[in-house]
Scaffold this active site. Structure first.
Site, PDB file in Angstrom:
ATOM      1  N   HIS A 255       0.815  -1.220   0.000  1.00 43.76           N
ATOM      2  CA  HIS A 255       0.000   0.000   0.000  1.00 43.76           C
ATOM      3  C   HIS A 255       0.849   1.270   0.000  1.00 43.76           C
ATOM      4  O   HIS A 255       0.326   2.373  -0.204  1.00 43.76           O
ATOM      5  CB  HIS A 255      -0.948   0.005   1.208  1.00 43.76           C
TER       6      HIS A 255
ATOM      7  N   ASP B 134      -2.093   1.945  -4.847  1.00 45.74           N
ATOM      8  CA  ASP B 134      -3.351   2.338  -4.229  1.00 45.74           C
ATOM      9  C   ASP B 134      -4.413   1.266  -4.470  1.00 45.74           C
ATOM     10  O   ASP B 134      -4.344   0.502  -5.445  1.00 45.74           O
ATOM     11  CB  ASP B 134      -3.845   3.669  -4.796  1.00 45.74           C
TER      12      ASP B 134
END
Length: 431
Positions: free
Chosen positions: A403, A407
């Site tokens: 992450h 995204d």
């Protein structure tokens, strides 16, 4: 007679230490020059260390699982006379493949720092107290020593219950009520087998690398996973058609088709095919897809790499998948074939569940996991504006991402585009 100290040789550029994974000699053995002494594992390969002299082994540096620094004592060998060996000359070594730290996925987490601290504390104690002798566990009572009526014994036999495991009440005789209580407490059955003793297995070699890499990946990477259901009915139909006309070519599995879909989408989603150097704080988006392929072997999970997967057709991918999987399993894979992947695919095949949340192959930023194919009735268009129920083949595709780099929107968009390709597979063969 003379004593020759054989130090741990320099087995590769940048290697400061190695782990002992297998001794082939012991104290008291007579060895000859070039005899195989020990296998050690670095973060790059497993190395065979051979003897530089003839003689008798007087001392060895440690046990399997211990780490030895380059230049420190490995063995002491008694020789017939003075021996001259160039100190800077490494011993003859034969590399065998082993995965780099970043090239292993799906690993078992084992923390070793507490154990090391405990060892240091024991070593520093000038007068350690002897540990008490362990008290052996009482052996289970045999059937011959159990007091029970023939009817109770017959019932226990029919139920597969070991009467020695049933605790009697009152005078020590096992009765039907005691058997009922035992069945109620144990879920209605007993395995009836002998009690097995605990087993301790030292974590060494490949399993130790897997453990270290798994722990490092989970510590440093904030994972998130996304799963989507895909209709693979048409893809399976295409695969069957291609296999029926394959001639002498390899039979296609689902994997080359999925890899082709991934490679077609990478130019649109370059953040998926990337590696993150978190020390330098640099993300490298790779132009070529060097696809890691998680492969189960007898020694543990390894990740051979399909180089330039985007440049290969379906049958070239099929050949490379077969070749690399066999090399990983029989130990013939080269070190360079087990490193340098930019994206990994992992599949349990028919064992695959409904969904998986695979662990990222650090320093990559994504890993893709196709799951098991199942058949289920679905509503499909009848071509006239209506619907009909039809049996369809369905598969969930999982993706786990870093992450910090990828995204959630990007990961979901990638899988949705992959879904479109799979459900209209003629596009896979189009330029």
């Amino acid at each position: 007679m003379a004593k020759f100290t054989f130090n741990m040789p320099d087995v590769g550029e940048g290697v400061a230490e190695a782990e002992i994974v297998d001794w082939h000699v012991k104290v008291g053995d007579t060895v000859s020059e070039d005899q195989h002494l020990v296998d050690v594992m670095t973060d790059k390969a497993t190395i065979d260390i051979e003897s530089p002299v003839d003689g008798k082994v007087l001392e060895v540096a440690g046990e399997v699982g211990d780490t030895i620094a380059v230049g420190s004592m490995l063995l002491v060998i008694e020789t017939q006379g003075d021996v001259e060996v160039e100190e800077d000359s490494p011993a003859e070594t034969t590399p065998a493949p082993a995965p780099k730290d970043e090239d292993v996925v799906e690993r078992i987490e084992v923390e070793t720092s507490d154990a090391s601290d405990a060892d240091d504390a024991i070593a520093a104690d000038p007068d350690p107290q002897p540990l008490p002798e362990p008290t052996p566990a009482p052996a289970p009572q045999s059937h011959a020593k159990v007091l029970a009526s023939p009817a109770v014994r017959a019932r226990a036999k029919d139920l597969g219950v070991d009467l020695s495991q049933v605790k009697p009440a009152g005078d020590g005789r096992v009765r039907h009520a005691d058997l009922d209580s035992f069945l109620s407490y144990n879920g209605g059955f007993s395995a009836g087998g002998a009690t097995r003793s605990d087993e301790e297995i030292k974590v060494i070699g490949l399993r130790k690398r897997i453990a270290q890499n798994m722990a490092a990946s989970k510590r440093s990477i904030p994972h998130f996973s996304y799963v989507e259901e895909v209709d693979v009915t048409e893809l399976e139909r295409l695969r069957a058609q291609l296999n029926s006309a394959k001639g002498d070519r390899l039979k296609l599995t689902m994997l080359p088709l999925l890899i082709t879909a991934i490679c077609k989408l990478v130019p649109e989603f370059p953040m998926i095919n990337a590696r993150y150097d978190d020390e330098a704080n640099v993300v490298t988006r790779h132009g070529s897809v060097h696809l890691g392929m998680a492969t189960q072997t007898d020694g543990g999970l390894m990740v051979p790499v399909i180089r330039d997967a985007q440049a290969k057709n379906l049958w070239q991918l099929a050949r490379e998948i077969t070749r690399l999987a066999e090399a990983a399993r029989d130990g013939s894979a080269k070190s360079e074939e087990l490193s340098g992947s930019t994206l990994t695919i992992t599949s349990l095949g028919p064992l695959g569940g409904v969904a998986t949340t695979p662990v990222i192959n650090r320093p990559e930023v994504a890993i893709i996991g196709p799951n098991r194919i199942i058949e289920r009735p679905m509503f499909v268009s009848d071509g006239n504006g209506g619907e009909r129920i039809e049996k369809r083949k369905l598969m969930n595709i999982s993706i786990s991402c870093d992450h910090r780099v990828v995204d959630g929107w990007d990961a979901a968009s990638f899988i949705q585009e992959m879904k479109k390709l799979i459900e209209a597979p003629a596009r896979l063969l189009a330029d």
